[in-house]
Scaffold this motif. Structure first.
Motif, PDB file in Angstrom:
ATOM      1  N   GLU A 105       0.880  14.855  -1.432  1.00 23.80           N
ATOM      2  CA  GLU A 105       2.357  14.854  -1.523  1.00 23.80           C
ATOM      3  C   GLU A 105       2.747  13.715  -2.868  1.00 23.80           C
ATOM      4  O   GLU A 105       4.080  13.834  -3.238  1.00 23.80           O
ATOM      5  N   LEU A 106       1.868  12.991  -3.264  1.00 26.17           N
ATOM      6  CA  LEU A 106       2.360  12.046  -4.099  1.00 26.17           C
ATOM      7  C   LEU A 106       2.317  12.331  -5.583  1.00 26.17           C
ATOM      8  O   LEU A 106       1.302  12.866  -5.899  1.00 26.17           O
ATOM      9  N   ASP A 107       3.232  12.055  -6.462  1.00 24.73           N
ATOM     10  CA  ASP A 107       3.170  12.295  -7.884  1.00 24.73           C
ATOM     11  C   ASP A 107       2.578  11.062  -8.306  1.00 24.73           C
ATOM     12  O   ASP A 107       3.568  10.314  -8.849  1.00 24.73           O
ATOM     13  N   VAL A 108       1.233  10.813  -8.479  1.00 20.58           N
ATOM     14  CA  VAL A 108       0.827   9.455  -8.754  1.00 20.58           C
ATOM     15  C   VAL A 108       1.012   9.172 -10.280  1.00 20.58           C
ATOM     16  O   VAL A 108       1.095   7.936 -10.579  1.00 20.58           O
ATOM     17  N   ARG A 109       1.034  10.166 -11.175  1.00 24.94           N
ATOM     18  CA  ARG A 109       1.240   9.945 -12.482  1.00 24.94           C
ATOM     19  C   ARG A 109       2.598   9.108 -12.550  1.00 24.94           C
ATOM     20  O   ARG A 109       2.885   8.232 -13.547  1.00 24.94           O
ATOM     21  N   HIS A 110       3.766   9.623 -11.736  1.00 20.89           N
ATOM     22  CA  HIS A 110       4.836   9.140 -11.924  1.00 20.89           C
ATOM     23  C   HIS A 110       5.091   7.625 -11.325  1.00 20.89           C
ATOM     24  O   HIS A 110       5.590   7.009 -11.953  1.00 20.89           O
ATOM     25  N   LEU A 111       4.476   7.478 -10.396  1.00 21.05           N
ATOM     26  CA  LEU A 111       4.331   6.249  -9.648  1.00 21.05           C
ATOM     27  C   LEU A 111       3.745   5.281 -10.607  1.00 21.05           C
ATOM     28  O   LEU A 111       4.300   3.970 -10.626  1.00 21.05           O
ATOM     29  N   PHE A 112       2.581   5.513 -11.366  1.00 19.10           N
ATOM     30  CA  PHE A 112       1.982   4.748 -12.331  1.00 19.10           C
ATOM     31  C   PHE A 112       2.686   4.518 -13.404  1.00 19.10           C
ATOM     32  O   PHE A 112       2.883   3.433 -13.983  1.00 19.10           O
ATOM     33  N   ASP A 113       3.463   5.491 -13.765  1.00 14.76           N
ATOM     34  CA  ASP A 113       4.557   5.004 -15.077  1.00 14.76           C
ATOM     35  C   ASP A 113       5.520   4.131 -14.431  1.00 14.76           C
ATOM     36  O   ASP A 113       5.970   3.313 -15.380  1.00 14.76           O
ATOM     37  N   ASP A 166       0.923  -1.246  -0.019  1.00  8.45           N
ATOM     38  CA  ASP A 166       0.040   0.189   0.127  1.00  8.45           C
ATOM     39  C   ASP A 166       0.862   1.345   0.115  1.00  8.45           C
ATOM     40  O   ASP A 166       1.611   1.554   1.019  1.00  8.45           O
ATOM     41  N   LEU A 167       0.950   2.145  -1.156  1.00  9.64           N
ATOM     42  CA  LEU A 167       1.832   2.945  -1.314  1.00  9.64           C
ATOM     43  C   LEU A 167       1.331   4.283  -0.183  1.00  9.64           C
ATOM     44  O   LEU A 167       2.538   5.088   0.089  1.00  9.64           O
ATOM     45  N   GLY A 185       2.147  -9.153  -4.499  1.00 13.14           N
ATOM     46  CA  GLY A 185       1.065  -9.499  -5.081  1.00 13.14           C
ATOM     47  C   GLY A 185      -0.024  -8.659  -5.467  1.00 13.14           C
ATOM     48  O   GLY A 185      -1.041  -8.681  -6.244  1.00 13.14           O
ATOM     49  N   HIS A 186      -0.179  -7.479  -4.741  1.00 12.29           N
ATOM     50  CA  HIS A 186      -1.339  -6.376  -4.903  1.00 12.29           C
ATOM     51  C   HIS A 186      -0.600  -5.059  -4.489  1.00 12.29           C
ATOM     52  O   HIS A 186       0.046  -5.108  -3.300  1.00 12.29           O
ATOM     53  N   LEU A 187      -1.241  -3.969  -5.164  1.00 11.61           N
ATOM     54  CA  LEU A 187      -0.893  -2.603  -4.790  1.00 11.61           C
ATOM     55  C   LEU A 187      -2.043  -1.841  -4.484  1.00 11.61           C
ATOM     56  O   LEU A 187      -3.138  -2.245  -4.889  1.00 11.61           O
ATOM     57  N   GLN A 188      -2.103  -0.986  -3.572  1.00 17.18           N
ATOM     58  CA  GLN A 188      -2.988  -0.018  -3.298  1.00 17.18           C
ATOM     59  C   GLN A 188      -2.561   1.408  -3.226  1.00 17.18           C
ATOM     60  O   GLN A 188      -1.315   1.530  -3.004  1.00 17.18           O
ATOM     61  N   ILE A 189      -3.381   2.504  -3.313  1.00 15.26           N
ATOM     62  CA  ILE A 189      -3.056   3.814  -3.688  1.00 15.26           C
ATOM     63  C   ILE A 189      -4.030   4.849  -2.676  1.00 15.26           C
ATOM     64  O   ILE A 189      -5.291   4.311  -2.616  1.00 15.26           O
ATOM     65  N   ALA A 190      -3.532   5.851  -2.167  1.00 21.21           N
ATOM     66  CA  ALA A 190      -4.358   6.786  -1.755  1.00 21.21           C
ATOM     67  C   ALA A 190      -3.381   8.082  -1.515  1.00 21.21           C
ATOM     68  O   ALA A 190      -2.209   7.938  -1.463  1.00 21.21           O
ATOM     69  N   GLY A 191      -4.013   9.357  -1.631  1.00 21.56           N
ATOM     70  CA  GLY A 191      -3.515  10.638  -1.362  1.00 21.56           C
ATOM     71  C   GLY A 191      -2.655  10.433   0.126  1.00 21.56           C
ATOM     72  O   GLY A 191      -3.378  10.081   1.047  1.00 21.56           O
ATOM     73  N   VAL A 192      -1.731  11.118   0.132  1.00 24.11           N
ATOM     74  CA  VAL A 192      -1.004  11.297   1.490  1.00 24.11           C
ATOM     75  C   VAL A 192      -0.897  12.879   1.765  1.00 24.11           C
ATOM     76  O   VAL A 192      -0.435  13.764   1.059  1.00 24.11           O
ATOM     77  N   HIS A 236       0.566   3.856   3.013  1.00 23.86           N
ATOM     78  CA  HIS A 236       1.198   3.230   4.182  1.00 23.86           C
ATOM     79  C   HIS A 236       2.670   3.777   4.174  1.00 23.86           C
ATOM     80  O   HIS A 236       3.164   3.902   5.086  1.00 23.86           O
ATOM     81  N   CYS A 237       3.245   3.051   3.031  1.00 26.65           N
ATOM     82  CA  CYS A 237       4.645   2.970   2.810  1.00 26.65           C
ATOM     83  C   CYS A 237       5.116   4.166   2.811  1.00 26.65           C
ATOM     84  O   CYS A 237       6.100   4.702   3.382  1.00 26.65           O
ATOM     85  N   GLN A 238       4.398   5.365   2.070  1.00 25.57           N
ATOM     86  CA  GLN A 238       4.881   6.958   2.013  1.00 25.57           C
ATOM     87  C   GLN A 238       4.830   7.487   3.502  1.00 25.57           C
ATOM     88  O   GLN A 238       5.851   8.028   3.972  1.00 25.57           O
ATOM     89  N   ILE A 239       4.063   6.794   4.191  1.00 22.21           N
ATOM     90  CA  ILE A 239       3.874   7.526   5.782  1.00 22.21           C
ATOM     91  C   ILE A 239       4.974   6.851   6.705  1.00 22.21           C
ATOM     92  O   ILE A 239       5.810   7.635   7.408  1.00 22.21           O
ATOM     93  N   VAL A 240       5.227   5.697   6.264  1.00 18.51           N
ATOM     94  CA  VAL A 240       6.170   4.929   7.324  1.00 18.51           C
ATOM     95  C   VAL A 240       7.817   5.151   6.889  1.00 18.51           C
ATOM     96  O   VAL A 240       8.723   5.715   7.641  1.00 18.51           O
ATOM     97  N   GLU A 241       8.190   4.994   5.463  1.00 17.80           N
ATOM     98  CA  GLU A 241       9.490   4.994   5.126  1.00 17.80           C
ATOM     99  C   GLU A 241       9.645   5.770   3.711  1.00 17.80           C
ATOM    100  O   GLU A 241      10.775   6.123   3.414  1.00 17.80           O
ATOM    101  N   GLY A 242       8.673   6.350   3.132  1.00 17.72           N
ATOM    102  CA  GLY A 242       8.882   6.895   1.907  1.00 17.72           C
ATOM    103  C   GLY A 242       9.525   6.350   0.951  1.00 17.72           C
ATOM    104  O   GLY A 242       9.586   4.980   0.708  1.00 17.72           O
ATOM    105  N   ASP A 243      10.339   7.025  -0.069  1.00 19.34           N
ATOM    106  CA  ASP A 243      11.156   6.445  -1.161  1.00 19.34           C
ATOM    107  C   ASP A 243      10.584   5.689  -1.779  1.00 19.34           C
ATOM    108  O   ASP A 243      10.871   4.399  -2.198  1.00 19.34           O
TER     109      ASP A 243
END
Length: 268
Positions: free
Chosen positions: A223-231, A181-182, A206-213, A184-191
């Motif tokens: 703070e997420l650039d989701v277009r970049h992450l999707f790319d 889950d991007l 096996g699975h990804l999840q997304i939400a704004g942070v 949760h990951c951004q909040i805990v460790e970023g990068d």
């Protein structure tokens, strides 16, 4: 191109739960996920999926007493029988819904847990996941474990990506994978870019999840650039689903501009 699944526990809450399937389909979603199916007959849920051309891609195994604050039982010593019963029930629903992934929540550590308590929880977690993965493999189902940030869920047993991947390696079951889950990951460790490039090629995600942070609204809010992450996800050839596990700010359909823009750019 990444494939997106609507999370019906968080999205379309302006509708009663059974009506959310139709709303998601009307907005162009081809798949759904949600927390728990157990309040509904599996046959009724399957009819909703079939009537609206949807695929069920994920739900959670029974988490213990959710209303009383429990958040899974897989790491809780003394709850092994309940864990096994819950996995069997989840696999019954997975078969009825044609769902190939089930998230198994670890549970909460006691406040101020001692090293000995942490070790006991970890031993229980590994043993329970090993048993569950064997049962799920016979049913053709992948089990997922998810690191969750301590701000939203204080005391949750699993926080960091490396911890989850270590558990998967130690259990050694091909059908036990990480739910990344991007949010949760951004909040805990970023990068996040480095995390995706490091972990997706392993085959253990096996699975990804997304939400704004930070507010868990639409993924293009914050703070997420989701277009970049999707790319990046596309570049890495990830062929799973991205669950849209977010809380719409003001109406689910009204907030889907991010998805319409992304799909339009991909088709152009």
């Amino acid at each position: 191109m990444p494939r997106f699944a609507a999370n019906l526990s968080m999205m379309y809450t302006e509708h009663e739960f059974p009506e959310r399937f139709a709303a998601a389909s009307a907005d162009g979603f081809e798949a759904v996920e949600y927390l728990f199916p157990y309040a509904y007959d599996a046959g009724e849920l399957r009819r909703r999926l079939d009537d609206h051309g949807l695929r069920q891609v994920l739900f959670n195994a029974p988490p213990g007493d959710w209303e009383s604050g429990e958040r899974g039982i897989a790491s809780l010593p003394g709850r092994e029988a309940e864990h096994r019963s819950g996995i069997e029930r989840a696999l019954e629903y997975a078969a009825a819904l044609g769902c190939s992934m089930v998230h198994v929540m670890a549970g909460l550590l006691p406040p101020e847990a001692t090293p000995a308590q942490r070790a006991a929880h970890r031993d229980t977690y590994l043993a329970n996941l090993s048993w569950a993965a064997e049962r799920a493999a016979a049913a053709g189902v992948d089990l997922l474990i998810e690191p969750i940030n301590g701000r939203d869920m204080p005391g949750y047993f699993l926080h960091r990506q490396a911890e989850a991947h270590t558990v998967v390696r130690e259990v050694g079951a091909a059908n036990l994978k990480v739910q990344l889950d991007l949010y949760h990951c951004q909040i805990v460790e970023g990068d996040l870019t480095t995390t995706l490039r490091r972990d997706l090629p392993t085959g253990r995600v096996g699975h990804l999840q997304i939400a704004g942070v930070p507010d868990r609204h639409e993924p293009d809010r914050g703070e997420l650039d989701v277009r970049h992450l999707f790319d990046v996800i596309d570049e890495l050839g990830f062929d799973g689903w991205i669950g849209c596990e977010y809380i719409p700010r003001a109406g689910t359909s009204e907030g889907l501009g991010w998805l319409k823009t992304y799909r339009g750019e991909e088709r152009a």
